[in-house]
Design an enzyme around this catalytic site. Structure first.
Site, PDB file in Angstrom:
ATOM      1  N   LEU A 101       0.959  -1.209  -0.176  1.00 46.29           N
ATOM      2  CA  LEU A 101       0.093   0.039   0.024  1.00 46.29           C
ATOM      3  C   LEU A 101       0.961   1.213  -0.055  1.00 46.29           C
ATOM      4  CD1 LEU A 101      -2.677  -1.068   2.797  1.00 46.29           C
ATOM      5  CD2 LEU A 101      -2.815  -0.773   0.182  1.00 46.29           C
ATOM      6  N   ASP A 102       0.481   2.319  -0.617  1.00 51.38           N
ATOM      7  CA  ASP A 102       1.445   3.611  -0.756  1.00 51.38           C
ATOM      8  C   ASP A 102       1.354   4.255   0.717  1.00 51.38           C
ATOM      9  OD1 ASP A 102      -0.935   5.316  -0.582  1.00 51.38           O
ATOM     10  OD2 ASP A 102      -1.216   5.233  -2.692  1.00 51.38           O
ATOM     11  N   ARG A 103       2.251   5.049   0.961  1.00 48.67           N
ATOM     12  CA  ARG A 103       2.296   5.638   2.327  1.00 48.67           C
ATOM     13  C   ARG A 103       1.141   6.297   2.764  1.00 48.67           C
ATOM     14  NH1 ARG A 103       6.544  10.671   3.296  1.00 48.67           N
ATOM     15  NH2 ARG A 103       6.870  10.248   5.543  1.00 48.67           N
TER      16      ARG A 103
END
Length: 241
Positions: A101-103
């Site tokens: 998952l992105d930040r």
């Protein structure tokens, strides 16, 4: 590694002797006699010649983390705090992330040291459903569900995404089910239809649903049932909850 090679790596056992031991039913893998010298043996499996342990088998780890925003989905990074900072240090060796998952995104994140298992969970061709709850900057248009069901063209990869499902939850909120998990896929799909995702939260991957009892930043081991939902045949040294 092939079973015959594992045995032949033992002191004073030649490849010919290894094959003979296997053929005569003296080799036990995960509690069962194995007579296939060419069988691939995972490092998690316990291998014995009669009662002598040849390979004890590593412990396999399967973890579910409720990822908070602001943490990088990486095992290490010099500039940012990573999700590994939320995991007990003794579990770190060999762990990798199965489906990043992105930040800024939150929700279900799976970490494991079992590469074969994680590839099955994330491989696009296997098409395990991944479910996300999203909010958008603009109202979700009535045409969006149809566009997603047809597939969205990604020019960079020169491909059309697999058909996905969109369920409206509100004017600016939807639940999206995809079957691939390509780079920033959900955000790029909404961008392609002229909208922008402001929050993205992963709820499930296949039969593995984010445990509602986990606060952001908390994790637990997957149950045996959750592990088997991805791949029926499991290593013998699994860590269950």
């Amino acid at each position: 590694m092939k079973l015959s090679r594992i045995l032949s790596n033992c002191h004073n056992i030649s490849r010919k002797q290894a094959n003979a031991l296997i053929a005569s039913g003296q080799v036990i893998v995960d509690g069962q006699i194995c007579t296939e010298s060419g069988r691939d043996i995972a490092r998690f499996s316990r291998v014995q010649i009669n009662k002598q342990v040849v390979q004890a088998g590593e412990e396999a780890h399967y973890l579910m983390l409720n990822k908070p925003a602001g943490y990088l989905s990486a095992t290490e990074d010099d500039a940012h705090t990573t999700v590994m900072d939320l995991i007990a240090p003794e579990l770190h060796p060999g762990l990798h992330i199965a489906g990043r998952l992105d930040r800024a995104s939150t929700g279900l994140l799976i970490l494991t040291n079992d590469g074969n298992w994680s590839r099955r969970l994330t491989e696009p061709r296997i098409k395990i459903p991944k479910v996300y709850r999203v909010t958008t900057a603009e109202p979700v248009s009535p045409e969006t569900a149809g566009r997603f069901a047809e597939g969205i063209w990604f020019d960079f990869e020169k491909l059309t995404t697999s058909p996905s499902k969109l369920e409206m939850l509100g004017q600016h909120e939807a639940r999206v089910t995809i079957y691939e998990g390509r780079y920033h896929q959900v955000k790029r799909m909404f961008h392609a239809v002229g909208n922008r995702v402001t929050t993205l939260h992963r709820e499930s991957m296949g039969a593995i649903r984010l445990d509602s009892g986990l606060a952001p930043g908390q994790y637990r081991r997957l149950s045996g049932e959750e592990i088997r939902s991805v791949q029926p045949t499991r290593p013998s040294q699994m860590s269950y909850s």
